[in-house]
Design an enzyme around this catalytic site. Structure first.
Site, PDB file in Angstrom:
ATOM      1  N   ASP A 106       0.853  -1.183   0.000  1.00  7.10           N
ATOM      2  CA  ASP A 106       0.000   0.000   0.000  1.00  7.10           C
ATOM      3  C   ASP A 106       0.895   1.240   0.000  1.00  7.10           C
ATOM      4  O   ASP A 106       1.783   1.370   0.857  1.00  7.10           O
ATOM      5  CB  ASP A 106      -0.917   0.013   1.230  1.00  7.10           C
ATOM      6  CG  ASP A 106      -2.073  -0.966   1.086  1.00  7.10           C
ATOM      7  OD1 ASP A 106      -2.138  -1.673   0.058  1.00  7.10           O
ATOM      8  OD2 ASP A 106      -2.917  -1.028   2.007  1.00  7.10           O
ATOM      9  N   HIS A 109      -6.063   2.406  -4.797  1.00  4.63           N
ATOM     10  CA  HIS A 109      -6.260   2.524  -3.347  1.00  4.63           C
ATOM     11  C   HIS A 109      -7.072   3.774  -3.006  1.00  4.63           C
ATOM     12  O   HIS A 109      -7.078   4.213  -1.857  1.00  4.63           O
ATOM     13  CB  HIS A 109      -4.891   2.570  -2.661  1.00  4.63           C
ATOM     14  CG  HIS A 109      -4.881   2.195  -1.211  1.00  4.63           C
ATOM     15  ND1 HIS A 109      -5.708   1.240  -0.667  1.00  4.63           N
ATOM     16  CD2 HIS A 109      -4.134   2.662  -0.162  1.00  4.63           C
ATOM     17  CE1 HIS A 109      -5.477   1.125   0.627  1.00  4.63           C
ATOM     18  NE2 HIS A 109      -4.536   1.989   0.961  1.00  4.63           N
ATOM     19  N   HIS A 163       3.651  -1.989   3.819  1.00  4.17           N
ATOM     20  CA  HIS A 163       3.564  -0.578   3.460  1.00  4.17           C
ATOM     21  C   HIS A 163       4.905  -0.073   2.943  1.00  4.17           C
ATOM     22  O   HIS A 163       5.947  -0.357   3.548  1.00  4.17           O
ATOM     23  CB  HIS A 163       3.104   0.260   4.661  1.00  4.17           C
ATOM     24  CG  HIS A 163       1.658   0.091   4.985  1.00  4.17           C
ATOM     25  ND1 HIS A 163       1.190  -0.952   5.734  1.00  4.17           N
ATOM     26  CD2 HIS A 163       0.565   0.827   4.626  1.00  4.17           C
ATOM     27  CE1 HIS A 163      -0.138  -0.861   5.849  1.00  4.17           C
ATOM     28  NE2 HIS A 163      -0.533   0.200   5.180  1.00  4.17           N
TER      29      HIS A 163
END
Length: 277
Positions: A90, A141, A240
């Site tokens: 992400d 996202h 992440h």
């Protein structure tokens, strides 16, 4: 010695106590669910994606079952005994760790999916181009990273995705992959249906750890404890890109997973396996 006389009210209290005990035990039994039933109940509620790790080497119990999610073209892992992993990242913003992540992926020839928001596209177009050039997938996202479970209209939901689509295409000259990850894992059944209606596949995850606090990064040992101990066949791994720890350990982490017998595949492969089941 004078015999004590049994008082009637004591018998009444005892009877009442036994009745209430039986009642509450019955209620407890009635509200005890199997993991599958619990997942089914949670899936109908708006909230955050959740996992419960119950058996090492096995997929965790999630908010919803594989089949329940599949009805919405949504997934969190592959139901398989094959030692295959799906790497996802992400990307909220860029703070210097993505190049090291890309280098480790390239070294291991490991495909990954990067779920990007508007800020990342605006500030790091060269990294986005590099992701595409090196064979990775870029997913959606949302543009502003809101709590999408609070968005009730298709128009608002679509606007968050389309803004990313347009910016990605202006940078790369090609359409973004129709893969959606809900910000913070917050979702509702209505959201899942909206994403499906827009042609998207929703991807949650079956393995993640607390790596997003930039000023409180996990140690290498803490990261390995979670990422090695909870790995399982068919895992969709969420990391992440903002994590300094991830940038530092990814090469070694991928090596350790390979030593455990795992291989890396793209989310396209996961979708193909679901089509044949």
């Amino acid at each position: 010695m004078k015999r004590i006389k049994k008082l009637p009210w004591i018998s009444l209290l005892l009877t009442a106590f036994l009745f209430l005990s039986a009642f509450f035990l019955g209620q407890l039994a009635a509200h005890t669910f199997s993991p599958k039933e619990t997942a089914s109940i949670n899936a109908s509620a708006e909230g955050s994606w959740g996992l419960s790790f119950q058996e090492e080497g096995k997929p965790p119990v999630a908010n919803a079952t594989f089949e329940e999610l599949k009805a919405y073209d949504a997934y969190y892992a592959q139901d398989t005994d094959e030692k295959v992993l799906y790497l996802t990242f992400d990307c909220g913003y860029e703070n210097g760790n993505t190049p090291a992540i890309l280098a480790a992926l390239k070294k291991h020839q490991a495909p990954a999916t990067f779920f990007v928001v508007g800020n990342f596209l605006e500030t790091s177009p060269d990294l986005v181009k590099r992701m595409v050039a090196e064979g990775h997938t870029v997913g959606n996202h949302t543009y502003h990273h809101p709590d999408m479970s609070k968005i009730s209209t298709t128009e608002q939901f679509s606007a968050e995705l389309k803004a990313v689509e347009e910016l990605f295409e202006s940078i790369t000259g090609q359409p973004i992959s129709p893969y959606y990850r809900p910000p913070q894992g917050k979702y509702s059944e209505a959201n899942l249906q909206m994403a499906k209606d827009l042609g998207y596949h929703t991807f949650f995850w079956s393995l993640a750890y607390v790596d997003w606090y930039v000023d409180d990064q996990p140690t290498k040992e803490e990261a390995f404890e979670k990422l090695l101990g909870r790995i399982h066949p068919g895992a969709v791994v969420l990391l992440h890109n903002t994590s300094k720890t991830n940038g530092e350990i990814l090469d070694e982490l991928l090596t350790k997973w390979e030593d455990m017998g795992y291989t890396f595949q793209s989310l396209e492969h996961l979708l193909e396996t679901w089509k044949t089941t």
